[in-house]
Motif scaffolding. Structure first.
Motif, PDB file in Angstrom:
ATOM      1  N   ASN A  87      30.938  36.954  30.288  1.00 40.18           N
ATOM      2  CA  ASN A  87      31.044  38.333  30.768  1.00 40.18           C
ATOM      3  C   ASN A  87      32.242  38.444  31.702  1.00 40.18           C
ATOM      4  OD1 ASN A  87      30.683  40.884  31.866  1.00 40.18           O
ATOM      5  ND2 ASN A  87      28.462  40.672  32.085  1.00 40.18           N
ATOM      6  N   ASN A  88      33.248  39.197  31.274  1.00 41.27           N
ATOM      7  CA  ASN A  88      34.441  39.355  32.115  1.00 41.27           C
ATOM      8  C   ASN A  88      34.174  40.166  33.369  1.00 41.27           C
ATOM      9  OD1 ASN A  88      35.522  38.896  29.235  1.00 41.27           O
ATOM     10  ND2 ASN A  88      37.349  38.637  30.503  1.00 41.27           N
ATOM     11  N   PRO A 135      42.552  34.931  40.131  1.00 42.45           N
ATOM     12  CA  PRO A 135      43.291  35.050  38.862  1.00 42.45           C
ATOM     13  C   PRO A 135      43.352  33.704  38.143  1.00 42.45           C
ATOM     14  CG  PRO A 135      44.498  36.072  40.677  1.00 42.45           C
ATOM     15  CD  PRO A 135      43.371  35.313  41.300  1.00 42.45           C
ATOM     16  N   LEU A 136      43.149  33.737  36.844  1.00 44.62           N
ATOM     17  CA  LEU A 136      43.275  32.539  36.014  1.00 44.62           C
ATOM     18  C   LEU A 136      44.599  32.639  35.260  1.00 44.62           C
ATOM     19  CD1 LEU A 136      39.617  32.231  34.647  1.00 44.62           C
ATOM     20  CD2 LEU A 136      40.632  31.189  36.690  1.00 44.62           C
ATOM     21  N   ILE A 137      45.619  32.059  35.833  1.00 51.00           N
ATOM     22  CA  ILE A 137      46.980  32.183  35.303  1.00 51.00           C
ATOM     23  C   ILE A 137      47.254  31.058  34.320  1.00 51.00           C
ATOM     24  CG2 ILE A 137      49.419  32.285  35.927  1.00 51.00           C
ATOM     25  CD1 ILE A 137      48.505  33.269  38.706  1.00 51.00           C
ATOM     26  N   GLN A 160      42.326  40.815  29.220  1.00 50.00           N
ATOM     27  CA  GLN A 160      42.192  39.672  30.126  1.00 50.00           C
ATOM     28  C   GLN A 160      42.094  38.362  29.352  1.00 50.00           C
ATOM     29  OE1 GLN A 160      38.626  39.139  32.798  1.00 50.00           O
ATOM     30  NE2 GLN A 160      40.222  39.204  34.381  1.00 50.00           N
ATOM     31  N   GLN A 161      41.318  38.345  28.293  1.00 48.78           N
ATOM     32  CA  GLN A 161      41.178  37.118  27.510  1.00 48.78           C
ATOM     33  C   GLN A 161      42.506  36.719  26.853  1.00 48.78           C
ATOM     34  OE1 GLN A 161      38.188  36.278  29.035  1.00 48.78           O
ATOM     35  NE2 GLN A 161      38.050  35.094  27.153  1.00 48.78           N
ATOM     36  N   ASP A 197      39.515  48.777  40.523  1.00 46.79           N
ATOM     37  CA  ASP A 197      40.827  48.472  41.108  1.00 46.79           C
ATOM     38  C   ASP A 197      40.946  46.988  41.447  1.00 46.79           C
ATOM     39  OD1 ASP A 197      41.375  51.188  40.927  1.00 46.79           O
ATOM     40  OD2 ASP A 197      40.687  51.602  42.968  1.00 46.79           O
ATOM     41  N   ARG A 198      39.856  46.410  41.904  1.00 42.12           N
ATOM     42  CA  ARG A 198      39.854  44.990  42.249  1.00 42.12           C
ATOM     43  C   ARG A 198      40.116  44.124  41.015  1.00 42.12           C
ATOM     44  NH1 ARG A 198      34.437  43.235  45.221  1.00 42.12           N
ATOM     45  NH2 ARG A 198      33.611  43.726  43.163  1.00 42.12           N
ATOM     46  N   ARG A 199      39.515  44.494  39.901  1.00 41.18           N
ATOM     47  CA  ARG A 199      39.736  43.740  38.666  1.00 41.18           C
ATOM     48  C   ARG A 199      41.145  43.962  38.125  1.00 41.18           C
ATOM     49  NH1 ARG A 199      36.807  39.236  37.239  1.00 41.18           N
ATOM     50  NH2 ARG A 199      34.600  39.619  37.592  1.00 41.18           N
ATOM     51  N   ILE A 200      41.646  45.182  38.263  1.00 39.39           N
ATOM     52  CA  ILE A 200      43.003  45.456  37.796  1.00 39.39           C
ATOM     53  C   ILE A 200      43.998  44.574  38.550  1.00 39.39           C
ATOM     54  CG2 ILE A 200      44.829  47.207  37.768  1.00 39.39           C
ATOM     55  CD1 ILE A 200      42.637  49.273  37.211  1.00 39.39           C
ATOM     56  N   ALA A 201      43.793  44.427  39.855  1.00 38.62           N
ATOM     57  CA  ALA A 201      44.676  43.574  40.647  1.00 38.62           C
ATOM     58  C   ALA A 201      44.613  42.133  40.171  1.00 38.62           C
ATOM     59  CB  ALA A 201      44.299  43.670  42.123  1.00 38.62           C
TER      60      ALA A 201
END
Length: 349
Positions: A87-88, A135-137, A160-161, A197-201
């Motif tokens: 679950n993202n 963040p998973l870069i 995101q995936q 907004d937190r997820r967008i960042a």
């Protein structure tokens, strides 16, 4: 899973709501969360049922018994890893999902299912509080470019995936803000928008680029996407409302839900709307046609506007208040559901 005898020793305890008189004064969330100790005790109720029917109920295949047990054991850090594996955005589902997993829970046979939705929301809220969500870069870039059309939950999860495996991802959204119906369909009192907004960042740090105010086929030619990207993902929502061809439909004061709800979300976000186009329920006798979640959202919004009365109409016969478990379980049952908005005041027919 959990404590072997937990379901016999511990009663179901769920989050509660703030008083109606208080929550009608604002558009913030009004859920009172359980304490960490209370959530752990609820996780202990997850029984070793052999076949986890909650998996059948969950549309995103959450590994529910595992993180129930981890919360019971106090392993919150590992619990969020398991939860994020399927679950993202559990802070979204933990607030607005109808929880078919709980309907499918074995303990629902006695009307005391594990508080799965509450545990899920508690895990992700604690993870953000503790700074575990980062963040998973990707270490390597593939050189592939992908366009995602639509920034609702499907488009965001897809983007995101794809970004995490090294693709260059651009999300196109026709609205002025990212989030789709999460942003403009779900009222703030059910899910506040700083969560988006937190997820967008986080996603921007992972390399995702967002392009709001980009209506594909109007502002951005389709051919441009086909020429500039290796793949194009269509994740647009179904925004065309279902109209009613009945006498009086042409009269003033008849609106679609998705004309009414986004306006209030924009007001909460600080936008100024034209008086000519603003829809208010203040002092009016409101009729909501449709008995689902969207209708419930219109009820809650109208109540906060100060409607004189609210009536909800549903075309189907009134369902029973309690389902026959031997017939419906573990499937999603047809029964009368009373939302927090209904509790705030409305008549239903």
């Amino acid at each position: 899973m959990g404590k072997p005898t937990g379901f016999m020793e511990i009663s179901r305890q769920d989050r509660r709501y703030k008083l109606v008189a208080d929550r009608l004064q604002h558009y913030q969330e009004f859920v009172v969360p359980l304490t960490e100790e209370e959530v752990s005790r609820q996780g202990a109720r997850c029984m070793d049922c052999g076949i986890p029917y909650c998996h059948q109920g969950c549309p995103v295949n959450n590994i529910i018994p595992d993180w129930n047990d981890l919360v019971y054991q106090g392993n919150w850090r590992e619990a969020i890893e398991v939860l994020h594996s399927t679950n993202n955005f559990p802070e979204f589902t933990g607030r607005i999902c109808p929880a078919p997993c709980e309907a499918a829970c074995t303990l629902n046979l006695t009307d005391e299912p594990v508080t799965i939705k509450t545990i899920e929301c508690s895990i992700i809220d604690k993870a953000w509080e503790m700074g575990w969500v980062k963040p998973l870069i990707p270490q390597h870039r593939t050189g592939k470019k992908v366009a995602v059309v639509g920034s609702g939950p499907a488009g965001l999860a897809c983007a995101q995936q794809l970004a995490r495996v090294g693709h260059s991802v651009v999300v196109y959204e026709k609205a002025d803000r990212i989030g789709g119906l999460l942003r403009y369909g779900i009222p703030d009192f059910k899910m506040e928008k700083h969560l988006i907004d937190r997820r967008i960042a986080q996603m921007q740090a992972e390399g995702v680029v967002f392009r709001p105010n980009s209506h594909i086929g109007r502002d951005v030619p389709v051919q441009k996407l086909l020429d500039n990207y290796d793949a194009v993902i269509l994740a647009g929502g179904a925004e065309k409302p279902r109209d009613l061809n009945v006498p009086g439909r042409e009269l003033n004061g008849v609106h679609f839900a998705m004309e009414f709800l986004p306006q209030q979300n924009r007001r909460v976000a600080g936008d100024t709307l034209s008086d000519d186009t603003s829809i208010w329920a203040t002092g009016k006798h409101v009729i909501v046609i449709g008995g689902g979640d969207t209708g419930s959202d219109c009820i809650g919004t109208s109540a906060r506007h100060g409607a004189a009365s609210i009536t909800q109409l549903e075309i189907l016969p009134k369902p029973p208040e309690k389902e026959k478990k031997e017939v419906t379980w573990p499937n999603w049952p047809n029964k009368l559901r009373t939302s927090s908005s209904h509790e705030e005041g409305c008549e239903r027919f």
